[in-house]
Design a protein around this motif. Structure first.
Motif, PDB file in Angstrom:
ATOM      1  N   ASP A  47      -5.609  -4.797   2.298  1.00  0.00           N
ATOM      2  CA  ASP A  47      -6.964  -5.274   2.033  1.00  0.00           C
ATOM      3  C   ASP A  47      -7.250  -5.235   0.535  1.00  0.00           C
ATOM      4  O   ASP A  47      -6.550  -4.588  -0.239  1.00  0.00           O
ATOM      5  CB  ASP A  47      -7.999  -4.487   2.839  1.00  0.00           C
ATOM      6  CG  ASP A  47      -8.097  -3.015   2.450  1.00  0.00           C
ATOM      7  OD1 ASP A  47      -8.098  -2.700   1.246  1.00  0.00           O
ATOM      8  OD2 ASP A  47      -8.176  -2.174   3.364  1.00  0.00           O
ATOM      9  N   ASN A  48      -8.285  -5.947   0.152  1.00  0.00           N
ATOM     10  CA  ASN A  48      -8.632  -6.075  -1.270  1.00  0.00           C
ATOM     11  C   ASN A  48      -8.930  -4.743  -1.935  1.00  0.00           C
ATOM     12  O   ASN A  48      -8.560  -4.523  -3.084  1.00  0.00           O
ATOM     13  CB  ASN A  48      -9.828  -7.017  -1.441  1.00  0.00           C
ATOM     14  CG  ASN A  48      -9.440  -8.464  -1.268  1.00  0.00           C
ATOM     15  OD1 ASN A  48      -8.264  -8.812  -1.223  1.00  0.00           O
ATOM     16  ND2 ASN A  48     -10.440  -9.326  -1.151  1.00  0.00           N
ATOM     17  N   ASP A  49      -9.613  -3.844  -1.232  1.00  0.00           N
ATOM     18  CA  ASP A  49      -9.954  -2.557  -1.832  1.00  0.00           C
ATOM     19  C   ASP A  49      -8.701  -1.791  -2.226  1.00  0.00           C
ATOM     20  O   ASP A  49      -8.608  -1.260  -3.339  1.00  0.00           O
ATOM     21  CB  ASP A  49     -10.800  -1.713  -0.879  1.00  0.00           C
ATOM     22  CG  ASP A  49     -12.217  -2.245  -0.727  1.00  0.00           C
ATOM     23  OD1 ASP A  49     -12.667  -3.017  -1.612  1.00  0.00           O
ATOM     24  OD2 ASP A  49     -12.875  -1.893   0.270  1.00  0.00           O
ATOM     25  N   LYS A  50      -7.721  -1.720  -1.339  1.00  0.00           N
ATOM     26  CA  LYS A  50      -6.474  -1.009  -1.621  1.00  0.00           C
ATOM     27  C   LYS A  50      -5.706  -1.705  -2.747  1.00  0.00           C
ATOM     28  O   LYS A  50      -5.166  -1.055  -3.647  1.00  0.00           O
ATOM     29  CB  LYS A  50      -5.618  -0.912  -0.352  1.00  0.00           C
ATOM     30  CG  LYS A  50      -4.365  -0.106  -0.529  1.00  0.00           C
ATOM     31  CD  LYS A  50      -4.668   1.354  -0.799  1.00  0.00           C
ATOM     32  CE  LYS A  50      -3.396   2.171  -0.855  1.00  0.00           C
ATOM     33  NZ  LYS A  50      -3.631   3.541  -1.263  1.00  0.00           N
ATOM     34  N   MET A  51      -5.686  -3.023  -2.710  1.00  0.00           N
ATOM     35  CA  MET A  51      -4.987  -3.797  -3.729  1.00  0.00           C
ATOM     36  C   MET A  51      -5.576  -3.504  -5.115  1.00  0.00           C
ATOM     37  O   MET A  51      -4.839  -3.240  -6.071  1.00  0.00           O
ATOM     38  CB  MET A  51      -5.100  -5.291  -3.404  1.00  0.00           C
ATOM     39  CG  MET A  51      -4.375  -6.197  -4.349  1.00  0.00           C
ATOM     40  SD  MET A  51      -4.421  -7.929  -3.798  1.00  0.00           S
ATOM     41  CE  MET A  51      -6.145  -8.209  -3.476  1.00  0.00           C
ATOM     42  N   PHE A  52      -6.892  -3.516  -5.228  1.00  0.00           N
ATOM     43  CA  PHE A  52      -7.525  -3.270  -6.519  1.00  0.00           C
ATOM     44  C   PHE A  52      -7.447  -1.799  -6.931  1.00  0.00           C
ATOM     45  O   PHE A  52      -7.387  -1.485  -8.116  1.00  0.00           O
ATOM     46  CB  PHE A  52      -8.963  -3.786  -6.533  1.00  0.00           C
ATOM     47  CG  PHE A  52      -9.019  -5.268  -6.720  1.00  0.00           C
ATOM     48  CD1 PHE A  52      -8.744  -5.838  -7.959  1.00  0.00           C
ATOM     49  CD2 PHE A  52      -9.298  -6.108  -5.653  1.00  0.00           C
ATOM     50  CE1 PHE A  52      -8.761  -7.209  -8.133  1.00  0.00           C
ATOM     51  CE2 PHE A  52      -9.314  -7.482  -5.815  1.00  0.00           C
ATOM     52  CZ  PHE A  52      -9.045  -8.038  -7.054  1.00  0.00           C
ATOM     53  N   GLN A  53      -7.382  -0.910  -5.983  1.00  0.00           N
ATOM     54  CA  GLN A  53      -7.190   0.504  -6.290  1.00  0.00           C
ATOM     55  C   GLN A  53      -5.829   0.700  -6.975  1.00  0.00           C
ATOM     56  O   GLN A  53      -5.733   1.396  -8.002  1.00  0.00           O
ATOM     57  CB  GLN A  53      -7.280   1.337  -5.007  1.00  0.00           C
ATOM     58  CG  GLN A  53      -7.084   2.815  -5.212  1.00  0.00           C
ATOM     59  CD  GLN A  53      -7.065   3.558  -3.883  1.00  0.00           C
ATOM     60  OE1 GLN A  53      -6.658   3.034  -2.847  1.00  0.00           O
ATOM     61  NE2 GLN A  53      -7.516   4.803  -3.922  1.00  0.00           N
ATOM     62  N   PRO A  58      -1.393 -13.393  -7.017  1.00  0.00           N
ATOM     63  CA  PRO A  58      -0.697 -13.498  -5.730  1.00  0.00           C
ATOM     64  C   PRO A  58       0.678 -14.131  -5.930  1.00  0.00           C
ATOM     65  O   PRO A  58       0.994 -14.679  -6.986  1.00  0.00           O
ATOM     66  CB  PRO A  58      -1.603 -14.410  -4.910  1.00  0.00           C
ATOM     67  CG  PRO A  58      -2.273 -15.262  -5.938  1.00  0.00           C
ATOM     68  CD  PRO A  58      -2.459 -14.383  -7.143  1.00  0.00           C
ATOM     69  N   PRO A 109       0.790  -8.531  -5.015  1.00  0.00           N
ATOM     70  CA  PRO A 109       0.701  -7.889  -3.709  1.00  0.00           C
ATOM     71  C   PRO A 109       1.678  -8.533  -2.731  1.00  0.00           C
ATOM     72  O   PRO A 109       1.827  -9.752  -2.700  1.00  0.00           O
ATOM     73  CB  PRO A 109      -0.739  -8.149  -3.264  1.00  0.00           C
ATOM     74  CG  PRO A 109      -1.452  -8.636  -4.475  1.00  0.00           C
ATOM     75  CD  PRO A 109      -0.443  -9.178  -5.408  1.00  0.00           C
ATOM     76  N   GLU A 147       0.813  -1.225   0.000  1.00  0.00           N
ATOM     77  CA  GLU A 147       0.000   0.000   0.000  1.00  0.00           C
ATOM     78  C   GLU A 147       0.841   1.268   0.000  1.00  0.00           C
ATOM     79  O   GLU A 147       0.326   2.364  -0.219  1.00  0.00           O
ATOM     80  CB  GLU A 147      -0.959   0.008   1.183  1.00  0.00           C
ATOM     81  CG  GLU A 147      -0.268  -0.061   2.523  1.00  0.00           C
ATOM     82  CD  GLU A 147      -1.239  -0.329   3.653  1.00  0.00           C
ATOM     83  OE1 GLU A 147      -0.872  -0.061   4.808  1.00  0.00           O
ATOM     84  OE2 GLU A 147      -2.351  -0.803   3.381  1.00  0.00           O
ATOM     85  N   GLN A 183      -0.103 -14.594   3.833  1.00  0.00           N
ATOM     86  CA  GLN A 183      -1.110 -13.566   4.098  1.00  0.00           C
ATOM     87  C   GLN A 183      -0.800 -12.283   3.330  1.00  0.00           C
ATOM     88  O   GLN A 183       0.343 -11.814   3.326  1.00  0.00           O
ATOM     89  CB  GLN A 183      -1.158 -13.242   5.601  1.00  0.00           C
ATOM     90  CG  GLN A 183      -1.559 -14.412   6.475  1.00  0.00           C
ATOM     91  CD  GLN A 183      -2.974 -14.877   6.189  1.00  0.00           C
ATOM     92  OE1 GLN A 183      -3.894 -14.078   6.108  1.00  0.00           O
ATOM     93  NE2 GLN A 183      -3.139 -16.180   6.020  1.00  0.00           N
ATOM     94  N   LEU A 184      -1.804 -11.729   2.666  1.00  0.00           N
ATOM     95  CA  LEU A 184      -1.644 -10.438   2.007  1.00  0.00           C
ATOM     96  C   LEU A 184      -1.392  -9.351   3.046  1.00  0.00           C
ATOM     97  O   LEU A 184      -1.893  -9.427   4.172  1.00  0.00           O
ATOM     98  CB  LEU A 184      -2.905 -10.100   1.210  1.00  0.00           C
ATOM     99  CG  LEU A 184      -3.204 -10.990   0.010  1.00  0.00           C
ATOM    100  CD1 LEU A 184      -4.595 -10.693  -0.536  1.00  0.00           C
ATOM    101  CD2 LEU A 184      -2.158 -10.801  -1.065  1.00  0.00           C
TER     102      LEU A 184
END
Length: 181
Positions: free
Chosen positions: A150-156, A172, A140, A115, A146-147
């Motif tokens: 979070d998914n929202d930040k990753m896709f952003q 991944p 990521p 991030e 473990q990532l």
């Protein structure tokens, strides 16, 4: 421990020929940084008949020059200081891709991110990808399996790349899911 063995190029060829290499797409040269061993690889790779898949940090340009004729596929890591602490070396990556693409190899760039990725890093990666027509594989950052975001930040972040470079994928770090470090 296999890392304590030392082989000549011919001995290593004999070791891997114990496997049915005709059933494999390619032989992967990886682990640490394989181009540190370019002199060995220059003697070893011509002994093989399979395609060679090189996984590298894309900074040892002289090493690449020694073995490029024997390599078919290159997976080149672009290390971002925001995710790895490694100083960005886009000029070194640029020279690496210049050498690699002169030989019309199948090449893609992998980028581990978290991030903290900076817009400048995104733009520099995209510039390299556009200059050399490279697919980008975003991975990521993970700790164990473990990532780290979070998914929202990753896709952003993924969408920032995708908006400027459609040939971008998000996958991944599969080896971490499998517990293979």
């Amino acid at each position: 421990d296999a890392s304590s063995y030392e082989f000549t190029p011919q001995e290593l060829k004999s070791q891997i020929e114990r496997f049915d290499l005709k059933t494999h797409h390619s032989i992967s040269i990886t682990g640490g940084e394989p181009l540190l061993w370019a002199n060995f690889l220059e003697d070893f790779l011509p002994l093989l008949e399979n395609k060679i898949y090189l996984e590298t940090n894309a900074t040892i340009n002289n090493g690449l020059k020694h073995i490029i004729d024997y390599v078919h596929i290159i997976s080149a890591d672009i290390k971002l200081s925001s995710a790895t602490g490694v100083e960005n070396s886009f000029s070194s990556h640029d020279e690496f891709f210049k050498i690699a693409t002169q030989y019309a190899k199948e090449i893609f760039a992998k980028i581990v991110f978290d991030e903290n990725i900076l817009d400048d890093e995104i733009n520099n990666c995209i510039k390299l990808a556009e200059k050399y027509n490279l697919p980008l594989i975003l991975q990521p950052k993970m700790i164990n399996n473990q990532l780290t975001m979070d998914n929202d930040k990753m896709f952003q972040i993924f969408n920032k790349f995708l908006a400027k470079r459609p040939n971008t994928r998000l996958i991944p770090q599969v080896h971490k899911f499998l517990g293979i470090l």
